[in-house]
Structure formats: structure tokens, C-alpha cells
Design an enzyme around this catalytic site. Sequence first.
Site, PDB file in Angstrom:
ATOM      1  N   GLY A  45       0.837  -1.192   0.000  1.00  0.00           N
ATOM      2  CA  GLY A  45       0.000   0.000   0.000  1.00  0.00           C
ATOM      3  C   GLY A  45       0.872   1.242   0.000  1.00  0.00           C
ATOM      4  O   GLY A  45       2.004   1.217   0.495  1.00  0.00           O
ATOM      5  N   GLN A  50       2.876   9.872   1.301  1.00  0.00           N
ATOM      6  CA  GLN A  50       4.167   9.188   1.362  1.00  0.00           C
ATOM      7  C   GLN A  50       5.068   9.529   0.178  1.00  0.00           C
ATOM      8  O   GLN A  50       6.256   9.213   0.209  1.00  0.00           O
ATOM      9  CB  GLN A  50       3.970   7.679   1.448  1.00  0.00           C
ATOM     10  CG  GLN A  50       3.338   7.241   2.755  1.00  0.00           C
ATOM     11  CD  GLN A  50       3.159   5.752   2.784  1.00  0.00           C
ATOM     12  OE1 GLN A  50       2.162   5.224   2.316  1.00  0.00           O
ATOM     13  NE2 GLN A  50       4.161   5.053   3.314  1.00  0.00           N
ATOM     14  N   CYS A 100       5.861  -0.088   7.477  1.00  0.00           N
ATOM     15  CA  CYS A 100       5.498   1.070   6.658  1.00  0.00           C
ATOM     16  C   CYS A 100       6.720   1.514   5.864  1.00  0.00           C
ATOM     17  O   CYS A 100       7.820   1.587   6.420  1.00  0.00           O
ATOM     18  CB  CYS A 100       5.007   2.201   7.562  1.00  0.00           C
ATOM     19  SG  CYS A 100       4.529   3.695   6.677  1.00  0.00           S
ATOM     20  N   LEU A 101       6.525   1.831   4.596  1.00  0.00           N
ATOM     21  CA  LEU A 101       7.633   2.288   3.762  1.00  0.00           C
ATOM     22  C   LEU A 101       8.217   3.602   4.263  1.00  0.00           C
ATOM     23  O   LEU A 101       9.396   3.877   4.050  1.00  0.00           O
ATOM     24  CB  LEU A 101       7.176   2.419   2.306  1.00  0.00           C
ATOM     25  CG  LEU A 101       6.715   1.121   1.643  1.00  0.00           C
ATOM     26  CD1 LEU A 101       6.170   1.400   0.250  1.00  0.00           C
ATOM     27  CD2 LEU A 101       7.824   0.087   1.611  1.00  0.00           C
ATOM     28  N   HIS A 142      -4.555   1.241   7.379  1.00  0.00           N
ATOM     29  CA  HIS A 142      -3.195   1.769   7.507  1.00  0.00           C
ATOM     30  C   HIS A 142      -2.996   2.967   6.574  1.00  0.00           C
ATOM     31  O   HIS A 142      -2.492   4.015   6.988  1.00  0.00           O
ATOM     32  CB  HIS A 142      -2.190   0.658   7.176  1.00  0.00           C
ATOM     33  CG  HIS A 142      -0.766   1.077   7.232  1.00  0.00           C
ATOM     34  ND1 HIS A 142       0.078   0.684   8.238  1.00  0.00           N
ATOM     35  CD2 HIS A 142      -0.018   1.853   6.392  1.00  0.00           C
ATOM     36  CE1 HIS A 142       1.284   1.203   8.025  1.00  0.00           C
ATOM     37  NE2 HIS A 142       1.242   1.913   6.895  1.00  0.00           N
ATOM     38  N   GLU A 143      -3.411   2.813   5.312  1.00  0.00           N
ATOM     39  CA  GLU A 143      -3.201   3.882   4.333  1.00  0.00           C
ATOM     40  C   GLU A 143      -4.110   5.085   4.595  1.00  0.00           C
ATOM     41  O   GLU A 143      -3.692   6.228   4.413  1.00  0.00           O
ATOM     42  CB  GLU A 143      -3.380   3.362   2.904  1.00  0.00           C
ATOM     43  CG  GLU A 143      -2.404   2.251   2.514  1.00  0.00           C
ATOM     44  CD  GLU A 143      -0.936   2.575   2.751  1.00  0.00           C
ATOM     45  OE1 GLU A 143      -0.544   3.756   2.676  1.00  0.00           O
ATOM     46  OE2 GLU A 143      -0.168   1.634   3.020  1.00  0.00           O
ATOM     47  N   HIS A 146      -2.646   7.449   6.962  1.00  0.00           N
ATOM     48  CA  HIS A 146      -1.727   8.406   6.339  1.00  0.00           C
ATOM     49  C   HIS A 146      -2.481   9.633   5.819  1.00  0.00           C
ATOM     50  O   HIS A 146      -1.989  10.756   5.928  1.00  0.00           O
ATOM     51  CB  HIS A 146      -0.964   7.767   5.181  1.00  0.00           C
ATOM     52  CG  HIS A 146       0.182   6.917   5.595  1.00  0.00           C
ATOM     53  ND1 HIS A 146       1.230   7.384   6.359  1.00  0.00           N
ATOM     54  CD2 HIS A 146       0.454   5.614   5.348  1.00  0.00           C
ATOM     55  CE1 HIS A 146       2.101   6.414   6.565  1.00  0.00           C
ATOM     56  NE2 HIS A 146       1.650   5.318   5.959  1.00  0.00           N
TER      57      HIS A 146
END
Length: 186
Positions: A45, A50, A100-101, A142-143, A146
Site C-alpha cells: 500500500g 508518502q 510502513c515504507l 493503515h493507508e 496516512h
Amino acid sequence: MILPIVGYGSPVLRKEAQEITKDYPNLKELVANMYETMYAADGVGLAAPQIDLSIRVVVIGFRPYDEKTDSYGDVTEQHTLINPEILEFGETKDYFNEGCLSVPDIHEDVLRPTTVKVHYWDEDWQEHTDDATGLYARVIQHELDHLDGKVFTDRLSSLRKTMLKRRLNDIASGKVRTRYKMKIKK
């Protein structure tokens, strides 16, 4: 085009992202770049904040991983969520080890509902409402965090956050190594 991923500590990760309209410039190109960036970093994701864009766009994609060859197969499922909104959270919750990236090399168990109902538009501006379960429901939550200015570490206990403080500060100051290009706040 593979884009740099914004690291923990960047102000854009703490802002509430803005909705976009149908005429957002180069939307299909942006979505394609987000997928390419996500897959290049072995993510499932990626939210627009991000990649340093404070807009409500998320891409989610799943590829099977083969441990024997240490490689990913072809994409089996892909979702573009524009202006997404969770309409309902399921009652059952479960822990799952999230990463997470934007917060590389940190993985923690996070408690979230196992199902959600989400409303969104895709890149062709088609409207959808999905009853999401399992990993898809987890990644949506999760996304969307953000998009609301949150990262998964915000959902940890105070003690756990304290234990991670030095590692998070290292990420924020650029003291992190990744296989993908990162953009660190200055």
C-alpha cells in the site's frame, strides 16, 4: 516513474490530506507512478502523502511472495482509492504485525478491526463501496491513517513508542538505509 518515499518526521505525514476532483492534473500518470513506486519498494500500500503529495489518493496491490526464490509473482489484486472514506468498522479486532515504507525497519503488532466498509472512486472516476476483509481491510486502514496525518506507530502503547523513540529519531534525521529512495525532511 519511481518516486522517493517520504520518511518519518516529514511534516506532510502529519497533515490531513485534501480531497481531489475529477479534473486533477495527470491523475492516471500519478496512480501509475504510485504503483510502480510501491512495487519497487516491495510494499502492499502507498498513500499520496508518502510521496510528498497531501491529497487523498491510495494504491493497494498484492503479489504472491515465493520464499524459495525470494521473489514476488505477478499482481493478483490491485485497488486505487480516491477520496476514500471508511463507512463502517467491523466489531471483531485482531493484532497484525505492520510495517510502513515511511518508517523502514520497524514492524509492530497493531490492533485494528478485521473488516471495514469503504467508499471511494477509482482512477476512472467510477464510484465503489467495498466490504473489505483480512489483509485488504488492514491495508485500507493503515493507508487511510496516512491521509489523516497518522502513522502506524501512533497506534502503539506509550511504552512501546518510548522504546522506539531513538529508532524513529534516526529515521527522521536520515540515519536509515533502504533499498528504495527516501526523501528525508531537512
